[in-house]
Design a protein around this motif. Structure first.
Motif, short mmCIF file in Angstrom:
data_model
loop_
_atom_site.label_atom_id
_atom_site.label_comp_id
_atom_site.label_asym_id
_atom_site.label_seq_id
_atom_site.Cartn_x
_atom_site.Cartn_y
_atom_site.Cartn_z
N ARG B 388 26.30 34.78 51.11
CA ARG B 388 26.83 36.13 51.04
C ARG B 388 28.15 36.14 50.29
O ARG B 388 28.39 36.99 49.43
CB ARG B 388 27.01 36.70 52.45
CG ARG B 388 26.97 38.22 52.47
CD ARG B 388 27.36 38.75 53.82
NE ARG B 388 28.66 38.25 54.21
CZ ARG B 388 29.09 38.18 55.46
NH1 ARG B 388 28.30 38.56 56.45
NH2 ARG B 388 30.29 37.73 55.73
N ALA B 389 29.01 35.16 50.59
CA ALA B 389 30.30 35.09 49.90
C ALA B 389 30.10 34.92 48.40
O ALA B 389 30.83 35.50 47.59
CB ALA B 389 31.11 33.93 50.47
N ASN B 391 27.47 35.93 46.61
CA ASN B 391 27.02 37.20 46.05
C ASN B 391 28.18 38.18 45.92
O ASN B 391 28.33 38.83 44.88
CB ASN B 391 25.95 37.82 46.96
CG ASN B 391 24.62 37.13 46.79
OD1 ASN B 391 24.28 36.69 45.70
ND2 ASN B 391 23.87 37.03 47.87
N ILE B 392 28.98 38.28 46.97
CA ILE B 392 30.11 39.22 46.95
C ILE B 392 31.09 38.83 45.84
O ILE B 392 31.62 39.69 45.14
CB ILE B 392 30.82 39.21 48.32
CG1 ILE B 392 29.88 39.75 49.40
CG2 ILE B 392 32.11 40.01 48.27
CD1 ILE B 392 29.75 41.24 49.44
N ILE B 395 29.92 40.20 42.59
CA ILE B 395 30.05 41.66 42.49
C ILE B 395 31.50 42.04 42.27
O ILE B 395 31.81 42.85 41.38
CB ILE B 395 29.49 42.31 43.77
CG1 ILE B 395 27.99 42.03 43.85
CG2 ILE B 395 29.74 43.80 43.76
CD1 ILE B 395 27.46 42.09 45.24
N VAL B 396 32.40 41.43 43.04
CA VAL B 396 33.83 41.73 42.87
C VAL B 396 34.27 41.31 41.46
O VAL B 396 35.04 42.02 40.79
CB VAL B 396 34.66 41.00 43.94
CG1 VAL B 396 36.15 41.16 43.68
CG2 VAL B 396 34.32 41.54 45.31
N LEU B 398 32.53 41.29 38.73
CA LEU B 398 32.10 42.30 37.75
C LEU B 398 32.91 43.58 37.88
O LEU B 398 33.24 44.22 36.88
CB LEU B 398 30.60 42.60 37.94
CG LEU B 398 29.67 41.43 37.62
CD1 LEU B 398 28.24 41.79 37.99
CD2 LEU B 398 29.74 41.05 36.15
N MET B 399 33.25 43.94 39.13
CA MET B 399 34.03 45.17 39.32
C MET B 399 35.43 45.03 38.72
O MET B 399 35.92 45.94 38.05
CB MET B 399 34.15 45.48 40.81
CG MET B 399 32.87 46.06 41.38
SD MET B 399 33.05 46.34 43.15
CE MET B 399 31.50 47.19 43.47
N ALA B 402 35.14 45.27 34.95
CA ALA B 402 34.94 46.63 34.45
C ALA B 402 36.22 47.44 34.55
O ALA B 402 36.63 48.11 33.58
CB ALA B 402 33.81 47.31 35.22
N ILE B 405 38.83 46.22 31.93
CA ILE B 405 38.49 46.63 30.57
C ILE B 405 38.82 48.11 30.39
O ILE B 405 39.37 48.52 29.36
CB ILE B 405 37.00 46.37 30.28
CG1 ILE B 405 36.74 44.86 30.18
CG2 ILE B 405 36.56 47.06 28.99
CD1 ILE B 405 35.29 44.48 30.07
N PHE B 465 39.76 37.08 46.08
CA PHE B 465 40.05 37.85 47.28
C PHE B 465 41.52 37.93 47.67
O PHE B 465 42.00 39.01 48.00
CB PHE B 465 39.17 37.39 48.43
CG PHE B 465 37.78 37.87 48.26
CD1 PHE B 465 37.46 39.18 48.54
CD2 PHE B 465 36.80 37.04 47.76
CE1 PHE B 465 36.17 39.65 48.36
CE2 PHE B 465 35.51 37.50 47.56
CZ PHE B 465 35.20 38.80 47.86
N LEU B 468 43.30 40.44 45.64
CA LEU B 468 42.73 41.78 45.79
C LEU B 468 43.19 42.42 47.10
O LEU B 468 43.50 43.61 47.17
CB LEU B 468 41.20 41.66 45.79
CG LEU B 468 40.41 42.92 45.52
CD1 LEU B 468 40.70 43.44 44.12
CD2 LEU B 468 38.93 42.63 45.67
N ILE B 469 43.25 41.60 48.14
CA ILE B 469 43.56 42.08 49.48
C ILE B 469 45.00 42.57 49.58
O ILE B 469 45.34 43.42 50.41
CB ILE B 469 43.25 40.95 50.50
CG1 ILE B 469 42.32 41.50 51.55
CG2 ILE B 469 44.49 40.34 51.08
CD1 ILE B 469 41.50 40.45 52.24
#
Ligand SMILES: [K+]
Ligand SMILES: [K+]
Lengths: 479, 479
Positions: B388-389, B391-392, B395-396, B398-399, B402, B405, B465, B468-469
């Protein structure tokens, strides 16, 4: 593998496609075009193969997910091969791989073209290109299944594979009747669009082509400047309908059955409209100096945003001349895509919503390691399987992208061309940048690259897995 | 939030950084550079703040994951702010945001520079730039924790946040002693590299800079053509050591403790070497006509592949002139990155292996819906949490990409510049394409964009992370 039922369904695909080819066939009759003969020959050949294949019902009834995926992928490939035949026979697109690419681009509602000038094509060829968007947009396989008198629980398996987005809402217990209602909505919206376009003074032929391309979010142009030369009224009508066809069709179903509050609650659709409005307003602000007044900028911004987020790919202006902020927004919207359960391509809003929610949950878990938090969508908890499928989708998406870019790099074009070619085909958008921008076309690629990009279009339209599974040796093993 | 311990650790960061600044300080003495005064002032200021902060032990002992993440992020930010001071004071990089960008690029081992000509810089400034790679590569926070006499189970929380890759192998029950052994390996390899470079006739100063940059996979150049003007021997030594510093350090630990079979079994390291060799051979074949003989092509291919996959970013040739296939391979390797537990950046081989395995498992599940299959790595089942970590993370990743950019697009540069600027900083690689290619630099960006790219460098180095946090309001709430 239950081959008998696969062949039975492929037979139906050929028969239905033969019927669909009546549209270009009749067009050829009206315009007295010799290319019509190519359609006639193809129709007869289809029926000669298809009718015997469907003459007796398949003997074996067992039909599992594996067969569902394989049937979906093969259906689209057969559909495309047959659909390419008239291009070759008529001499409009003599090269078979070019013809295959063009019709795959049609059925997958991508709209990338190998033609340098579509205005040179006969009327019957162009309407076949546009009509293929409409056929592909509705998902031909599901369409066939709504008509077939096959009993049993396997319809859902097929529909799941063909329909876009992470989950198919079961609108009604019976899949067939659900699908029938969705088709009625699709047809009604298309007819309404045709009427509005004709009333606005667009020639009937143009109206048909534009409506088919809009409904299927396809975007094949029949004019050199896409939609740029049509009136303001027509551009606004197209804008509205592009956006409408990007809405999850389940919402229309809820509206029809007067479940208004449930329809308005759809997080995906609300997010979809929010993204459209926010993007269009930002772009308007960014490009206002390029237009005579702010209203013109607003209208152009909405058209372009609607066209890109629904992955239609029509254009009314050369947005390569727009400032970088606007272009960046449009490029990001390319990946975004419209709602699940619509005719649009891309990653889909609902998937992005799920991913964003899973990130929020994970960050929350970092801060409160013992908290229990469920991911919810429209008020309902999202199952672990849906989340996993969404994650896997993203990974496979990136892998196909990387592999495709690598293979087409052998053509020695620049990185922007290669990157945007893969992105635009995988997301079923249509136009790219650099050599495949508004003034270029996909004819520059080698046959191998055209096949790779065709694969990407099919993978994008079929939510990656059916077409991928076709290439696994394990699929064809007995077990 | 346990502020007392956070402040205590930040005090140590300042003290350690003061000690580290002795390296440029002594360099300034040797070369009699006035810029040395800037380092002297910074050292004194650091100690004036840092020594009182660490003079008494923190009162509260409770220290959770949240504090671990926040401490990690703040440590790197304090480290960077302090590290930027001598640039500003000495007038070498007068603009504070430029100086911050440059040192963040150093500590995160990115190597993107705002300098148009680093050869114009004083020796002490350049060695500080390169030495920051070496400090950042070893993870300064873990380094401090190995020295601090703090008891309790919270070391692991910090180390997890700072160390690269999906999982930190617990080599020994006690984290402090594990870390000490890893640092001994890191230092021993660096010393060996310096000796080999000096023996090859490289000046001592150049050897130190090159070794620091190679060990930290940083890549700051002190010559205009990066490594292009050094001898063949030196280029080969650098190639080998870049690749060695991209290996998971746990493997060296296993080799040291004579667990050879376990070391050889590491799937990640085997995959890492396979990717390097396969990529280098493909590129050799693709560029052989550009060189006098195939051996030169092979050597150049290995240097570039080693430099990019380890995200070092050194170059010996202008590979923008290479054919598209080679460039595409290098761009894809940018994302790939080296092994987890190395000093390199990027997504990391182990993560990509896990993702590939999860896709294989999912396809298998499609074909055999009732099969039970576990994802395994090095023969051991991978926990659901790790998957799960991973996968997350994607996703983070790519976010952030984006969003970054989008923000830097306001500078109105072309899409290739914007895209590669974000990719190269987020993956801690260094060089980009177009305006930030070999002949350009990051000085062109606006202050806002420089801060966004600094954020990306820190996010990339700290596995997304922690940094971000810091920006979540929830983090700073009491609970
Ligand atoms: K399209
Ligand atoms: K680097």
């Amino acid at each position: 593998m239950n081959y008998s039922i696969i062949i039975y369904i492929l037979g139906w695909i050929m028969n239905v496609e033969a019927v669909c080819m009546l549209v270009p066939g009749i067009t050829a009759l009206i315009y007295r075009e010799k290319s019509g003969i190519a359609f006639l020959i193809t129709i007869l050949a289809c029926l000669a193969i298809g009718v015997p294949l469907v003459s007796r019902k398949p003997s074996k009834k067992a039909f599992y997910a594996r067969e569902g995926l394989v049937t979906t992928a093969l259906s689209w490939i057969v559909l495309s091969i047959v659909g390419a035949v008239p291009f070759v026979l008529s001499g409009a697109i003599p090269d078979p791989i070019d013809a295959f690419f063009e019709i795959v681009s049609g059925f997958t509602t991508t709209g990338s073209s190998i033609l340098s000038d579509p205005t040179q094509m006969p009327y019957c060829i162009n309407i076949w290109r546009c009509f293929s968007h409409w056929i592909g947009g509705m998902g031909v396989l599901v369409f066939i299944l709504t008509l077939l008198p096959l009993a049993g629980g396997y319809h859902m398996n097929l529909m799941k594979a063909e329909s876009p987005g992470p989950s198919v809402g079961k609108l009604l217990p019976k899949v067939q009747s659900t699908a029938k209602i969705l088709y009625k909505i699709y047809i009604a919206l298309t007819v309404a669009l045709i009427i509005l376009l004709v009333l606005g003074g667009m020639p009937l032929y143009d109206s048909l082509c534009a409506a088919f391309g809009t409904a299927g979010t396809g975007g094949f142009g029949i004019k050199p400047d896409s939609m740029g030369s049509y009136s303001l009224y027509i551009q606004i009508v197209i804008t509205i309908f592009m956006i409408l066809f990007g809405v999850n069709f389940n919402v229309y179903f809820l509206l029809l059955t007067r479940k208004f509050s449930q329809a308005l609650k759809s997080e995906e659709v609300r997010c979809y409209f929010f993204v459209i409005i926010a993007s269009a307003l930002m772009i308007t602000f960014n490009v206002r100096h390029l237009f005579d007044n702010v209203w013109e900028a607003l209208q152009q911004a909405f058209f372009q945003v609607g066209s890109i987020i629904t992955t239609t790919g029509y254009a009314t202006t050369d947005f390569n001349q727009w400032p970088a902020v606007s272009r960046t927004i449009l490029v990001l919207l390319t990946f975004c895509g419209a709602c699940a359960g619509s005719t649009g391509g891309g990653i889909k809003i609902s998937r992005l919503l799920l991913l964003a929610k899973s990130v929020r949950k994970e960050l929350h878990l970092y801060l409160h390691p013992n908290a229990v938090k469920k991911i919810k969508m429209d008020g309902k908890a999202v199952s672990h399987e849906v989340m996993r499928a969404t994650n896997i989708y993203m990974i496979v998406y990136l892998m196909i992208m990387a592999a495709s870019i690598f293979i087409i790099s052998f053509d020695e074009f620049d990185l922007v061309t290669n990157f945007t070619a893969v992105v635009t085909t995988l997301n079923n958008v249509g136009p790219g940048l650099s050599l495949i921008g508004p003034t270029g076309n996909f004819g520059i690629f080698s046959p191998l690259s055209k096949l790779v990009l065709s694969f990407d279009m099919l993978a994008g339209r079929l939510e990656l897995f059916p077409i991928l599974i076709l290439f696994l040796r394990e699929t064809w093993k007995k077990f």
